[in-house]
Each structure stands twice: as C-alpha cells, then as structure tokens.
Design an enzyme around this catalytic site. Structure first.
Site, PDB file in Angstrom:
ATOM      1  N   LYS A  49     -26.160  -1.487  20.474  1.00 40.69           N
ATOM      2  CA  LYS A  49     -26.086  -0.464  19.427  1.00 40.69           C
ATOM      3  C   LYS A  49     -24.749  -0.548  18.706  1.00 40.69           C
ATOM      4  CE  LYS A  49     -24.502   3.181  22.575  1.00 40.69           C
ATOM      5  NZ  LYS A  49     -24.739   4.561  23.042  1.00 40.69           N
ATOM      6  N   TYR A  86       5.672   5.077   5.928  1.00 41.43           N
ATOM      7  CA  TYR A  86       5.397   6.390   5.350  1.00 41.43           C
ATOM      8  C   TYR A  86       6.003   7.496   6.207  1.00 41.43           C
ATOM      9  CZ  TYR A  86       2.030   4.429   2.032  1.00 41.43           C
ATOM     10  OH  TYR A  86       1.446   3.731   1.024  1.00 41.43           O
TER      11      TYR A  86
END
Length: 366
Positions: free
Chosen positions: A35, A256
C-alpha cells in the site's frame, strides 16, 4: 547535469527482508503489503521483485490493486480496507481480488452481488484498535452469514489489527491476542493477525497468513530492537550531493529564521534536498546525515529545495560530496531512516511515504 537527488531502491534488500519475514513464520503464508506505493518505494517494481516469493500482495484500495493488475501482476491481491462503495465489486470480481469486510453495508453489498466466482473474504474484527472492524460479540453471527453464502464468499479468514505490538510493554497486545485466539478457536477460523512488529517479535500471533509491511522496506517498527529486526536491510537510500560550500564566522545565523547560529568559525555545505522532495521540515538542528560516509548534523531549517549541513570537521568534503539523507553510503555506513524519524518527531512510515516524485527512483537488484 541533472539535480543529484536520487532515491536508490535496492530490490535485493527487499527480497532479503521478505525472506526474513517468511522464515520467522514457517507455518504461515506472508502477504507482502504494497500500500501507499509500497511505502514510497514503487509498488509495481516491488511487486515484480517479490512475485516469485510472495503468494499474495496487499493494498489499501481498489485503485492500488488496479495499478498492479495493469502492470501484469497476477498474484492474489487483498484490499485491506475493502470496498468503499458497492459498485466496486464489479472490478473486484473482474480482477480476481480478495476483500476485507469491516462494516455491515459491505456485508450486505457482498451478499447482494453475484460474482463470476466466489470472492475470498477476510472478516475484520475490532479487538482493541478501535478503528475498523466488527465488535467481537457480532463476529459469530457475521461469520455464519458469510459461511452460508458459498456462491458469494470463499476462503473466509478472520483478521484484526494490533495497536501495540511494537511496544515494550506487552499487556494490551496480549489482551488483544487472547481475545482473538479465543474467537478464532470458537469459529474454527484461520487468521491473518500479524503485522510487521508481530511478525518480528510475537510468533504466537502468527496465523495462516501474516501481513508484513514496513519491515519489508528495512525499517524496524519495534520500540526495542531484537535479533530479527537488527537483520533488516534498508531498501531505500535517499542520496544527494553538496552543491555549495560556505565559511561563516562564529555567531552567524544559518537558514530561515536564523535558528542555527554557528558556535565557532563554521564550514557549511548546501545539499540539494528539501521539503519539496519530501524531507521533513520538522528536522531539528543536529539531525544526522552522512557526508562521504561520515556523520554530520543538520544546520538550520530545511528549505523547499535545499538543506544545510555542518562540515567543519570534514575538511575533505566539498562540492560533489555524497550526502545520504538515510540509507547506505558508498563506504557501507548505514544511517537508519528510523533514527532520522526520531529527530523529526515522527516515524519512518511518514518519511518513506513522503518522498515525492521529484526525487526519481533508481532501481537495482531484484
């Protein structure tokens, strides 16, 4: 020159991990769970690598099964969440799929549908996960209804899902297992119970079928590793290169928000990988990476396309140096995706399934 970020997929490692799961449970059959595009590794390629080993595959939904069938995968495929609406049974029948059932409406749809051949069914019982499944008190009646419909239902099995099979404290797991064992005995039902942690650590949970998932891809799901889980081999190596080098003074901020401030005169390397590729932005300063096979730490916040590492103690590292985000470096050193996940306050599943298509998969082995 192409951007250097690559997700290397070692299909021989996948086969090794599957064989480990199989050999841990010699009296069970092991369905390989594919999956979420084989946990980010590529479901079709992984199915082809395992099709001579695995007697069946498992996916979450019809669309995932259709992808495998379209690629020529002929082995049985079980839909672990079953159908989402009744008309899907036409495709289930046409593609020869197996289905889990966990809700009354699914039972009604199945018994109202006339398949070309009876559909193998796994009845899901909620033994304590409290997510999907029938209450144990209803299981006997539903089992009898399904058994009484041989034109609709074949190869009926009992399944459930363990909430804490990975945990060091086994109390809740044993409570679930005791309930399921008693129920299976009363119904004379073959079972599919063992997920990856139960496959690795709880042989008493091994049934007619087991369903190993994340362990196939080399991730250890156990809170405390055992000899079996330490034998797992990473399948994905997410690797890139340093594309720029900077020298900054002590106290200078990096990235940042300036979260990382250089504690000394510092040499930093800029790596072509960021959250736009699926690397987790929650990674903290010091999250480990391998540069030329040597451990270094993340310096500053992850950007969309880049991240920064402190290479002050690696004077030979420079532009073009190999960077392993997780997996195995060229010198054989391994950085576990499980360790990286802990620095990101998450689990390996989210990192592996989060690697985006911008990071091309490169397959070898298998």
């Amino acid at each position: 020159m192409a951007r250097p970020l690559i997700a290397d997929i070692d299909l021989n490692a996948l086969r090794h991990n599957y064989c480990l799961a199989r050999d841990l449970a010699p009296h069970s059959q092991s369905v390989a769970v594919l999956k979420a595009d084989a946990y980010g590794h590529g479901a079709v390629a992984c199915a082809r690598a395992l099709e001579d080993l695995a007697p069946a595959f498992a996916v979450a939904c019809l669309e995932e099964a259709e992808t495998l069938r379209a690629a020529g995968i002929e082995a049985p495929i079980v839909l672990l969440e079953g159908i989402f609406e009744a008309p899907e049974l036409e495709r289930v029948d046409a593609l020869g799929l197996w289905v889990a059932v966990h809700s009354e409406w699914q039972i009604e749809a199945l018994l109202s549908f006339t398949p070309r051949r009876p559909i193998p069914v796994w009845l899901k019982v909620d033994s304590g996960m409290h997510r999907l499944g029938f209450p144990p008190a209803q299981a006997a009646d539903i089992w009898a209804r399904l058994q009484a419909a041989p034109d609709h239902v074949a190869d009926l099995h009992l399944m459930s899902h363990f909430a804490t099979a990975d945990a060091l404290e086994p109390g809740y797991f044993r409570r679930q297992l005791d309930l399921l064992n008693a129920l299976a005995k009363s119904l004379d039902a073959p079972t599919c119970l063992a997920n990856s942690p139960a496959t690795l650590a709880w042989p008493e949970a091994h049934g007619a079928w087991n369903r190993p998932g994340v362990m196939l891809y080399g991730s250890d799901p156990l809170e405390g590793a055992n000899d079996a889980s330490r034998s797992l081999v990473p399948v994905m190596t997410l690797r890139s290169e340093i594309i720029a080098v900077r020298e900054i003074d002590a106290g200078e901020p990096v990235g940042y928000g300036g979260r990382f401030k250089a504690p000394r005169p510092t040499r930093i390397g800029v790596v072509a990988c960021g959250y736009g590729d699926g690397y987790d932005r929650h990674a903290v300063d010091g999250t480990p990476l391998l540069v030329d096979g040597q451990r270094v730490g993340l310096a500053g916040k992850v950007s969309m396309d880049m991240l920064i590492v402190d290479i002050t103690d690696l004077p030979s590292a420079g532009i073009g140096s190999e960077v392993v985000l997780w997996g195995q470096a060229a010198n054989g050193e391994v950085l576990s995706v499980d360790e990286v996940a802990r620095y990101c306050d998450t689990i390996s599943y989210t990192l592996l399934t989060g690697v985006l298509p911008r990071a091309p998969r490169r397959y070898h082995g298998g």
